[in-house]
Design a protein around this motif. Sequence first.
Motif, mmCIF file in Angstrom:
data_model
loop_
_atom_site.group_PDB
_atom_site.id
_atom_site.type_symbol
_atom_site.label_atom_id
_atom_site.label_comp_id
_atom_site.label_asym_id
_atom_site.label_seq_id
_atom_site.Cartn_x
_atom_site.Cartn_y
_atom_site.Cartn_z
ATOM 1 N N ARG A 167 59.852 40.168 36.079
ATOM 2 C CA ARG A 167 60.129 38.964 36.861
ATOM 3 C C ARG A 167 61.592 38.808 37.243
ATOM 4 N NH1 ARG A 167 59.518 34.291 32.141
ATOM 5 N NH2 ARG A 167 61.109 35.140 30.740
ATOM 6 N N GLY A 168 62.503 39.452 36.556
ATOM 7 C CA GLY A 168 63.923 39.248 36.812
ATOM 8 C C GLY A 168 64.559 40.421 37.522
ATOM 9 N N GLU A 169 65.685 40.174 38.150
ATOM 10 C CA GLU A 169 66.430 41.251 38.791
ATOM 11 C C GLU A 169 67.003 42.201 37.753
ATOM 12 O OE1 GLU A 169 69.310 39.641 41.441
ATOM 13 O OE2 GLU A 169 67.833 38.561 42.658
ATOM 14 N N ILE A 170 67.393 41.654 36.606
ATOM 15 C CA ILE A 170 67.806 42.477 35.460
ATOM 16 C C ILE A 170 66.707 42.366 34.410
ATOM 17 C CG2 ILE A 170 69.493 42.783 33.618
ATOM 18 C CD1 ILE A 170 71.588 41.571 35.460
ATOM 19 N N ALA A 171 66.123 43.486 34.052
ATOM 20 C CA ALA A 171 65.020 43.469 33.082
ATOM 21 C C ALA A 171 65.521 42.995 31.720
ATOM 22 C CB ALA A 171 64.400 44.858 32.964
ATOM 23 N N LYS A 172 64.807 42.033 31.152
ATOM 24 C CA LYS A 172 65.136 41.516 29.829
ATOM 25 C C LYS A 172 63.963 41.765 28.891
ATOM 26 C CE LYS A 172 68.080 37.865 31.716
ATOM 27 N NZ LYS A 172 68.272 36.403 31.870
ATOM 28 N N ARG A 173 64.286 41.892 27.616
ATOM 29 C CA ARG A 173 63.242 42.139 26.629
ATOM 30 C C ARG A 173 62.275 40.960 26.604
ATOM 31 N NH1 ARG A 173 67.169 43.813 21.634
ATOM 32 N NH2 ARG A 173 68.833 44.523 23.023
ATOM 33 N N PRO A 174 60.996 41.245 26.629
ATOM 34 C CA PRO A 174 60.020 40.151 26.611
ATOM 35 C C PRO A 174 59.819 39.626 25.200
ATOM 36 C CG PRO A 174 58.875 42.243 26.626
ATOM 37 C CD PRO A 174 60.357 42.566 26.703
ATOM 38 N N PHE A 175 59.269 38.438 25.126
ATOM 39 C CA PHE A 175 58.725 37.944 23.861
ATOM 40 C C PHE A 175 57.328 37.429 24.150
ATOM 41 C CE2 PHE A 175 57.498 34.594 20.950
ATOM 42 C CZ PHE A 175 57.687 35.210 19.724
ATOM 43 N N VAL A 176 56.345 38.016 23.472
ATOM 44 C CA VAL A 176 54.955 37.578 23.579
ATOM 45 C C VAL A 176 54.405 37.492 22.157
ATOM 46 C CG1 VAL A 176 52.666 38.046 24.501
ATOM 47 C CG2 VAL A 176 54.677 38.719 25.813
ATOM 48 N N PHE B 37 45.129 44.913 17.745
ATOM 49 C CA PHE B 37 44.483 46.167 17.384
ATOM 50 C C PHE B 37 45.590 47.177 17.124
ATOM 51 C CE2 PHE B 37 42.118 50.145 18.627
ATOM 52 C CZ PHE B 37 41.164 50.091 17.625
ATOM 53 N N ALA B 38 45.227 48.344 16.663
ATOM 54 C CA ALA B 38 46.211 49.401 16.452
ATOM 55 C C ALA B 38 46.954 49.671 17.759
ATOM 56 C CB ALA B 38 45.503 50.683 15.985
ATOM 57 N N GLY B 39 48.265 49.622 17.713
ATOM 58 C CA GLY B 39 49.099 49.784 18.903
ATOM 59 C C GLY B 39 49.627 48.484 19.454
ATOM 60 N N SER B 40 49.098 47.351 18.999
ATOM 61 C CA SER B 40 49.581 46.061 19.494
ATOM 62 C C SER B 40 51.044 45.833 19.171
ATOM 63 C CB SER B 40 48.743 44.915 18.906
ATOM 64 O OG SER B 40 47.468 44.861 19.475
ATOM 65 N N GLN B 41 51.563 46.540 18.172
ATOM 66 C CA GLN B 41 52.966 46.360 17.809
ATOM 67 C C GLN B 41 53.892 46.692 18.970
ATOM 68 O OE1 GLN B 41 50.967 48.702 16.459
ATOM 69 N NE2 GLN B 41 51.950 50.700 16.460
ATOM 70 N N ARG B 42 53.416 47.450 19.944
ATOM 71 C CA ARG B 42 54.265 47.839 21.067
ATOM 72 C C ARG B 42 54.566 46.679 22.009
ATOM 73 N NH1 ARG B 42 50.260 52.157 21.166
ATOM 74 N NH2 ARG B 42 49.419 51.410 23.144
ATOM 75 N N TYR B 43 53.844 45.559 21.855
ATOM 76 C CA TYR B 43 53.928 44.512 22.869
ATOM 77 C C TYR B 43 54.491 43.187 22.374
ATOM 78 C CZ TYR B 43 50.659 47.986 24.538
ATOM 79 O OH TYR B 43 50.065 49.178 24.875
ATOM 80 N N GLY B 44 54.654 43.001 21.064
ATOM 81 C CA GLY B 44 55.228 41.741 20.632
ATOM 82 C C GLY B 44 54.911 41.380 19.207
ATOM 83 N N ALA B 45 54.984 40.090 18.933
ATOM 84 C CA ALA B 45 54.819 39.564 17.581
ATOM 85 C C ALA B 45 53.406 39.036 17.375
ATOM 86 C CB ALA B 45 55.840 38.444 17.339
#
Length: 973
Positions: free
Chosen positions: A583-592, A598-606
């Motif tokens: 969404r931003g012109e400069i990519a910022k780390r997301p928080f979700v 499931f296994a692998g969900s750690q890649r996307y947030g807390a």
Amino acid sequence: MKVLGTSALTSTLVLLSILPQTLAVKAGDFRTCSQSGFCRRGRALASRAKEGIASWRSPYSVDPSTLSLSPEQSSFAAAVTSSLYPDVKFSLEVRLHEDGVARVRMDEVDGLKKRYDEAARWALVAEPQVSQDIKWTIGKTDARVAYGKGFELLVEFAPLRVVLRKGGKEQVVVNGRGLLHMEHFRQKAEEPAPVEPSEEGSDEQTVLKVENVRAWFEGESEDAYWEESFSGWTDSKPKGPESLSLDIDFPNHAHVYGIPQHATSLSLPTTTGEDPFFNDPYRLYNADVFEYVASATTSLYGSIPLMHAHSADSTVGVFHVVGSETWIDVAHSSAKSTETQWISESGILDLFILPGPTPADVFAQYARLTGTAPLPAHWALGYHQCRWNYVSTDDVRGVQKRFDEEDMPVDVFWLDIEYSEGHKYFMWDKKSFPDPVDMMNDVAAVGRKMVVIVDPHIKRSDDYPVYKLAQELDVLVKQKGGETDYDGWCWPGSSVWVDFFNPKSWAFWSSLFNPKQGSQWSWTDSTEDVYIWNDMNEPSVFNGPEITMPKDNVHYGGWEHRDIHNINGMILPNVTARGLVERGEIAKRPFVLTRSFFAGSQRYGAMWTGDNLGTWEHMAVGLKMTLANSIAGMPFTGSDVGGFFGNPEPEMLVRWYHVGAFAPFFRAHAHLDTKRREPYLLDEPYKGIVRDILRLRYSMLPIWYTAFRETSVTGLPIIRPHYVVFPNDPNGFALDDQYFIGSSGLLVKPVTRPDVTEETVYLPENQVYYDYFTNQAYRGAAKGKNIVVPAALHQIPLLIRGGSILPTRERPRRASSLMKNDPFTLRVALDNKSRARGELYLDDGVTFSHKDGQIVWREFVAEKEKKGKTVRLSSRDLAGANTATAVESVALATYDPQNSFARSIGGVRVEKIVVVGLISKPSSVSVEGGSQLQWEYVAGVAAGEKKEGVASVLTIKDPRVDVASDWAIVIKA
């Protein structure tokens, strides 16, 4: 203080009156194994195998004549046959990866239908590389390969049996008890043909005593093959029976951990005994479980089919990549061994055997498969204040004002479902939130963020753009038959669900968060300081079976919901995070934040542990659950402080803040029916104690952030149970009420019982440990030792392991973003030999520039001269020496110690150094090659002494060194 707005309160209470089953768990809300056909069948097979025929052999065998090796001879494939169904074909593939992980895959071949085989696509970060350095030896009765330091993988042909050995000892045995059963596809009218008895061999003669071996194996009648009912719901099964049973045993490991999420102890109890709370298998079936029991095998919100097995000799793991409902029986069959049976409703056998042999090896092996948690935004490690619901923009502003007035730090304010117009997410209720962007900017103006909930259910309403767009794209989950959009009931009333297995849904959903894109409707009433909470993504369906989606619903590719149910919750936070980055012109780390995983969900947030209760029992089990999630690859985890339900008394709330402050994710949350319990509403002395707890968390943010960096690279958990840190100490294998924080050397034991004034802490080694607050020195012992420490309400048992150096920032701030230029304090806790080590990792905490080497990563080392008592404390650059592992496994080939970020904090200094446990008063303290420094010394116990008492403390004031520079300080005796 304001209360819930009239319109929001009315709509919510009307909905709750319609849906009383969502308010609390009832005995009949969720199935037991005996109420699930495929689990009954799998468990019955285990019972028959154990009690019915002593010489029972698995019917599955490898046909050696079909075996083919890969060109590099590191993997093989072969046909598998069943002696009970000779016309049914199966395939087996066994691979050995570069890191020693073995993958065993088995599927039905040319069946009437296809089994779901895409679970690994979602769980794995990439297709693993097969080893090029090993070669299988193929014999008449088995295939085997030796590799690594004493490992051997053995695949026996008749019956099929897979064994991992180390040093000749069996570590993992698959199908050793003959419980492997892949129910093949069949015609509904199929009548089982009689099995012709064999006349050879005494074992076969024993088997002949069973009238019909096939009936014995599968049961004498069809049990819920084609449909079954539960609580008024009928589940049609157009594909018929397709479950998978598998026994996985650990002959030399008495403790098993993992398979979250369950409210139970870390070391998993037996489920086949007489305990009334543990007589059902552990269930993996993501579910919306209100007010869950604090000690049970019941499934909760997430599922990770990963299990560790541990002994003093080794640690191993198994990762069974299956996305359907799965039940797991655990039996500690002796003082040193564990038997397990895994029963899944559908899917193929896709088993990864992680050989270890240490806990760190197992974490690394699993991380290479499913990825690590990325480095989060720095502010996300601060304190989060949430409630269902802050009811207006004025309410949010008022809460922020009170935090500032009471000098309590906080980084994030959260909004639950009532912010939205009729629960149409992305659309504000303008009566209560007339100026949402101004509100967000007011929060951001003092360095804070907001998190807003966006649930996956979409209100079925023609005036809701999100619904219309999803409908036009045809990306909605279908009901049975696959033609009509599924309609269920959730917070908005009549709702639909986006099918995130459909690739067309990904860009659609991500673009909703980008107000600058012009191709479709998006969330314009938002800013880049707003982040997202994905709740209810099991999915939760109020009028569905077990409060979720019917299993015979249809997803993209024609797969039934039963095939992918446990995977469903992980894709939403993935595409949400993508939208926040884009969404931003400069990519910022997301928080979700996600509830289902499931296994692998750690890649996307807390993630957090869901709707807990405000009870001591839930406080205690929440700690155990965060440990279980952490070792299963989900390190950014925590439980709601105070409990979601209920009104905890002040003592409990204070203790819960201590629990939260020492969890990776630190959030207070509460149900709308609870009393307002923001920490500034407490009376004294409770308010002052909580203020101190919050400030303690903020002072230790450098420690937490450094631990997150390590996790993002190695996969090691942020909070570590004793068996991880001391894998050879049997006294600590079942410990789950105290733990270490990263590699910092901090040992914490939160108090989770009322009326406590002192607490017992276990020290696992012959080492000195210091009280973090008083510098009291405690002594461990070679075989472990329990000590008693003060634990009054204002105290938490927090010890520093001798040999640790802790970087902290001690100046109180109202938000973490305001600390970026604050000076550091270094606490040097000397070990028995007057040595210590620690790390500090820093970057801008917001963008992805750390991947380009814009970092500061320092190592601090204290060493005593070989002869004499002089101690030298030094700082050196770690990133330059470890460019391949600096952050998230990104090779920093062009790393520059004078990178722009390092230069930006060039003036950030170390304002104080505290050395605990010196042998004697120094004669001088100076910067090496520089001037003398000011210091104070208080005599006390030295690190190397055997006695206990308050340790000696040397305080160096303003040592005139920068945190990002190389330097050394010499403490002369």
